[in-house]
Every structure is written in C-alpha cells, then in structure tokens.
Design a protein around this motif. Structure first.
Motif, PDB file in Angstrom:
ATOM      1  N   LEU A  77       0.807  -1.362  -0.012  1.00  0.00           N
ATOM      2  CA  LEU A  77      -0.069   0.174   0.103  1.00  0.00           C
ATOM      3  C   LEU A  77       0.909   1.176  -0.007  1.00  0.00           C
ATOM      4  O   LEU A  77       1.771   1.327   0.663  1.00  0.00           O
ATOM      5  N   TYR A  92      -3.623   3.436  -1.452  1.00  0.00           N
ATOM      6  CA  TYR A  92      -3.991   2.433  -2.469  1.00  0.00           C
ATOM      7  C   TYR A  92      -3.061   1.546  -2.794  1.00  0.00           C
ATOM      8  O   TYR A  92      -1.912   1.652  -2.189  1.00  0.00           O
ATOM      9  N   PRO A 114      -6.857  -2.563  -3.608  1.00  0.00           N
ATOM     10  CA  PRO A 114      -7.701  -1.766  -2.493  1.00  0.00           C
ATOM     11  C   PRO A 114      -7.173  -0.267  -2.610  1.00  0.00           C
ATOM     12  O   PRO A 114      -5.972   0.136  -3.100  1.00  0.00           O
ATOM     13  N   GLY A 116      -8.309   3.028  -0.043  1.00  0.00           N
ATOM     14  CA  GLY A 116      -9.274   3.230   1.283  1.00  0.00           C
ATOM     15  C   GLY A 116      -8.617   4.253   2.126  1.00  0.00           C
ATOM     16  O   GLY A 116      -7.692   5.155   1.636  1.00  0.00           O
ATOM     17  N   THR A 117      -9.103   4.508   3.274  1.00  0.00           N
ATOM     18  CA  THR A 117      -8.662   5.413   3.877  1.00  0.00           C
ATOM     19  C   THR A 117      -8.552   4.934   5.533  1.00  0.00           C
ATOM     20  O   THR A 117      -9.076   4.238   5.815  1.00  0.00           O
ATOM     21  N   GLU A 118      -7.419   5.453   6.286  1.00  0.00           N
ATOM     22  CA  GLU A 118      -7.029   4.960   7.685  1.00  0.00           C
ATOM     23  C   GLU A 118      -7.048   6.309   8.416  1.00  0.00           C
ATOM     24  O   GLU A 118      -6.410   7.392   8.161  1.00  0.00           O
ATOM     25  N   GLU A 131     -11.947  -0.060   3.294  1.00  0.00           N
ATOM     26  CA  GLU A 131     -11.358   0.061   1.993  1.00  0.00           C
ATOM     27  C   GLU A 131     -12.418  -0.544   1.019  1.00  0.00           C
ATOM     28  O   GLU A 131     -13.324  -1.456   1.515  1.00  0.00           O
TER      29      GLU A 131
END
Length: 157
Positions: A77, A92, A114, A116-118, A131
């Motif tokens: 990622l 991503y 994938p 997403g956001t964290e 995600e």
C-alpha cells in the motif's frame, strides 16, 4: 496448482521480507494487528516499510458442517497525505488473494487493488480503516468483483 503454489510463495516472501526495511521514529512505523470485518472477516496485520509504504495482510477461516474455507490476502500500500487532516490518510495499492474452499475442492487466486482511508485516533496507537478492493480472480476461472472491509489495528511499536 502451480499458479497457486507460486502465489502462496510470493505472499510468504513478501510478508517475511518486511523485517529487512523499517522506518525509525515515525508515527507510521511498526507492526499493527487487529481485526477486519466483511470481505474477509478475520485477523488483520499491517507492517510499515517507510513513512508512506506498508504491507498489509488478512487471514480468515470458516468451518461448518457443509462448507469450510481459508482466506488470505496481502497487499503493498502507498499512503498519501490528506488535506487539512493529520489523522486521516488515503491509500491505494495492489496485492494477491487466495481462497481455499472445500465446496469445489479448489483454490481461487486473484489480484486486488485496494483503495481506502485510515484514521489515527489521537494519543493512541489505534488506527481504523475502511477500504474497497476491486478484485480479479484468475484461477480457476476468471471473474471480476468488488470486495470491501472495515477494521481496526493496534500498533505494537
């Protein structure tokens, strides 16, 4: 079967090679372990290679009278900065997915992308994530679908 073994070998090498590179004195460092729900639902881990590159993995299994399966994925990622937030990061990447199921006695293997956001909780070592993962299975049959998950990890560093 050869493709499945090569994919499994690649995932294993990817996970074990992360010990050779490690970012020091950064908020984005170390190993995080936790849980993920939806697709898959099980255990989750993430290891930071640098301030913005990480490797994650998820593992799950289900056992029942009529059906059992084992799921594994691993992704590399890339994290990017977000506007006006130090606690929220977008990411991503790309990875591999394996699913062993006894209903067809076969191994499904595929590629994941994938996105997403964290979110980092203030003054804690806990991060949550959400995600969406477009996935292309290439063995035993080709098929395209979307997976997604939410989860939480606590960092051990």
């Amino acid at each position: 079967m050869k493709k499945s073994l090569l994919t499994l070998l690649f995932c294993g090498l990817l996970l074990f090679s992360v010990e050779t590179v490690h970012a020091q004195n950064s908020e984005n460092s170390g190993l995080g372990v936790g849980a993920v729900i939806n697709n898959p639902s099980g255990l989750s881990a993430k290891y930071w290679l640098s301030d913005n590159i990480a490797v994650d993995a998820a593992f799950s299994f289900s056992l029942s009278d009529n059906f059992s399966d084992v799921y594994l994925h691993s992704d590399v990622l890339k994290h990017t900065d977000t506007i006006n937030s130090e606690a929220l990061e977008l990411y991503y990447g790309m990875g591999l997915r394996l699913l062993w199921g006894d209903i067809y006695n076969d191994v499904n293997a595929g590629l994941r992308w994938p996105v997403g956001t964290e979110y980092s909780f203030a003054d804690t070592k806990i991060k949550s994530f959400i995600e969406l993962a477009p996935t292309l299975d290439f063995a035993p049959d080709a098929r395209f679908f979307f997976g997604g998950a939410v989860g939480m990890r606590i960092y051990l560093n």
